[in-house]
Design a protein around this motif. Structure first.
Motif, short mmCIF file in Angstrom:
data_model
loop_
_atom_site.label_atom_id
_atom_site.label_comp_id
_atom_site.label_asym_id
_atom_site.label_seq_id
_atom_site.Cartn_x
_atom_site.Cartn_y
_atom_site.Cartn_z
N GLU B 12 0.95 -0.96 -0.09
CA GLU B 12 -0.11 0.17 0.13
C GLU B 12 0.67 1.26 0.11
O GLU B 12 0.32 2.49 -0.61
CB GLU B 12 -0.43 0.16 1.21
CG GLU B 12 -1.32 1.28 1.55
CD GLU B 12 -1.15 2.04 2.52
OE1 GLU B 12 -1.56 3.61 2.08
OE2 GLU B 12 -0.12 1.91 3.52
N SER B 13 1.49 1.15 0.29
CA SER B 13 3.25 2.76 0.75
C SER B 13 3.89 2.38 -0.55
O SER B 13 3.88 1.77 -1.19
CB SER B 13 3.90 2.42 2.07
OG SER B 13 5.02 3.10 1.71
N ASP B 15 6.49 4.22 -0.01
CA ASP B 15 7.78 4.17 -0.06
C ASP B 15 8.74 3.13 -0.69
O ASP B 15 8.37 2.45 -0.22
CB ASP B 15 7.96 3.92 2.15
CG ASP B 15 7.76 4.76 2.09
OD1 ASP B 15 6.91 6.07 1.72
OD2 ASP B 15 7.32 4.95 3.56
N LYS B 18 9.62 -0.29 1.27
CA LYS B 18 8.20 -1.35 1.55
C LYS B 18 8.67 -1.81 0.31
O LYS B 18 8.48 -3.10 0.39
CB LYS B 18 7.24 -0.63 1.19
CG LYS B 18 7.40 0.26 3.27
CD LYS B 18 6.42 0.56 3.85
CE LYS B 18 6.48 1.41 5.40
NZ LYS B 18 5.03 1.25 6.17
#
Lengths: 86, 132
Positions: B12-13, B15, B18
């Motif tokens: 989901e992130s 970043d 991740k």
């Protein structure tokens, strides 16, 4: 296998995976294992300490043979034998 | 250790780190006889856009900077390799694709398909699930 025996092993193929990070050395081993015939011995040279523990774990999981690991200066030589098709 | 045969990863992130750890876990699982499915949703979709990958446009922290500096394999190459070696499927969230007016061609070729949640929930059935 004792260290002495490992030192005398003639690997079918040697993969230098230094410079790759986890799971790089493992993936390099898998790449070779898929290509080499059953009975081949593959030596992976890894600069990553984790792989010396990771690779035997993976070999056990997929029922391939772990022959041993030799610790050198700042790198590890990991020996595996392909005992079945994959 | 309990054995599991299916792993579902919800990414989901946005970043970079991740995406990287998700790719690491997915790769090792996929080559260890585990069936892996990744669901890319929310901000994570940006890391899978061809245009961003081409321009190396990612958002990350200190570890992302180190990974770049040391030229570590990028998460999308890791996923590509894992797909060759094992059972790994990558799905993009239909809702986010609609929201951003994205087409399948806008996403990296490693993305297999886009799915709604009902479909991904059925994939998750009986699977160990990790969310990043």
């Amino acid at each position: 296998m004792a260290d002495l025996d490992l030192k005398n092993i003639k690997a079918t193929v040697v993969v230098d995976a230094r410079g790759t990070y986890c799971p790089g050395p493992l993936m390099e081993l898998i790449k070779e294992m898929r290509q080499q015939p059953v009975g081949s011995i593959i030596e992976v040279i890894s600069g990553d300490a984790g792989s010396a523990k990771d690779v035997p774990e993976w070999l056990k999981k997929v029922n391939q043979e772990f022959l041993g690991v030799l610790e050198e200066n700042n790198y590890w030589r990991i020996f595996a034998k392909k005992v079945k098709d994959m | 250790m309990s054995e599991f045969k299916k792993l579902a990863i919800i990414l989901e992130s946005g970043d970079y780190e991740k995406a990287h750890i998700a790719a690491m876990i997915a790769s090792v699982a996929a080559v260890s006889e585990i069936e892996v499915s990744i669901f890319i949703t929310m901000n994570a979709i940006y890391n899978f856009l061809k245009v961003n990958v081409k321009e190396n446009k990612f958002t990350g922290g200190k570890i992302f900077e180190k990974l770049k500096e040391k030229k570590a394999q990028m998460f999308y190459d890791m996923l590509d390799q894992a797909k060759m070696f094992g059972g790994l499927k990558i799905y993009a969230c239909s809702m986010v694709m609609d929201l951003l007016d994205l087409k399948k061609e806008d996403l990296l070729d490693i993305v297999d398909d886009h799915l709604g949640l009902a479909a991904f929930l059925s994939i998750m059935e009986g699977a160990q699930t990790i969310t990043f």
